[in-house]
Scaffold this motif. Structure first.
Motif, PDB file in Angstrom:
ATOM      1  N   TYR A 120       0.825  -1.200   0.000  1.00  0.00           N
ATOM      2  CA  TYR A 120       0.000   0.000   0.000  1.00  0.00           C
ATOM      3  C   TYR A 120       0.863   1.254   0.000  1.00  0.00           C
ATOM      4  N   CYS A 156       0.067   3.926   1.577  1.00  0.00           N
ATOM      5  CA  CYS A 156      -0.271   4.666   2.791  1.00  0.00           C
ATOM      6  C   CYS A 156       0.088   3.808   4.002  1.00  0.00           C
ATOM      7  N   ALA A 209      -1.362   4.124   6.938  1.00  0.00           N
ATOM      8  CA  ALA A 209      -2.476   4.089   7.876  1.00  0.00           C
ATOM      9  C   ALA A 209      -2.878   2.642   8.181  1.00  0.00           C
ATOM     10  N   VAL A 254      -6.005   1.218   5.838  1.00  0.00           N
ATOM     11  CA  VAL A 254      -5.851   1.835   4.519  1.00  0.00           C
ATOM     12  C   VAL A 254      -6.857   1.268   3.510  1.00  0.00           C
ATOM     13  N   LEU A 281      -5.745   1.644  -2.445  1.00  0.00           N
ATOM     14  CA  LEU A 281      -4.374   2.138  -2.388  1.00  0.00           C
ATOM     15  C   LEU A 281      -3.366   0.994  -2.428  1.00  0.00           C
ATOM     16  N   CYS A 293      -9.477   7.148   7.033  1.00  0.00           N
ATOM     17  CA  CYS A 293      -9.412   6.181   5.931  1.00  0.00           C
ATOM     18  C   CYS A 293     -10.736   6.111   5.168  1.00  0.00           C
ATOM     19  N   CYS A 345     -10.752   9.018   2.847  1.00  0.00           N
ATOM     20  CA  CYS A 345      -9.824   8.769   1.743  1.00  0.00           C
ATOM     21  C   CYS A 345     -10.477   7.843   0.713  1.00  0.00           C
ATOM     22  N   SER A 346     -11.155   6.831   1.171  1.00  0.00           N
ATOM     23  CA  SER A 346     -11.828   5.895   0.280  1.00  0.00           C
ATOM     24  C   SER A 346     -12.878   6.606  -0.570  1.00  0.00           C
TER      25      SER A 346
END
Length: 115
Positions: free
Chosen positions: A8, A10, A12, A15, A19, A72, A75-76
């Motif tokens: 990934y 990221c 996080a 995540v 990603l 997250c 972000c998604s």
């Protein structure tokens, strides 16, 4: 990288799957890095110092109207909206064949460990 090998862009904990840019156990690292490097979504976030950099593609009004329970999750949603607006596809799920251990170790295919 997650425990099953997906890599990934990221760090996080939760995540978004989009990603993921391939699987370190099934593909060459250079291929995964190249995919992530060519991602418009990742490039925008990097260049702008975070998710706010996406406001030139995803309007601030869109982000102000969405409710998310985590960073997250937001972000998604942004990935989905970014891809919808730009016509791009963020991320990559690999179904490539498993790379032999010998190839990962840089040894001939017939090499057996411990000798």
């Amino acid at each position: 990288m997650k425990e099953h090998g997906d890599w990934y862009t990221c760090a996080a904990f939760n995540v978004p799957e989009k990603l993921a840019f391939g699987n370190m156990l099934r593909e060459r690292a250079t291929d995964l890095i190249a995919r992530a490097g060519s991602s418009a979504y990742v490039a925008r976030v990097r260049a702008g110092g975070g998710l706010a950099a996406l406001h030139d593609v995803v309007p601030r009004s869109y982000t102000e109207k969405t409710t998310c329970t985590s960073f997250c999750d937001s972000c998604s949603l942004l990935i989905d909206r970014h891809d919808e607006v730009t016509g791009e596809a963020t991320g990559h799920r690999s179904l490539a064949p498993l790379i032999p251990i010998a190839a990962l170790l840089g040894r001939p295919d017939g090499w057996e460990g411990g000798r």
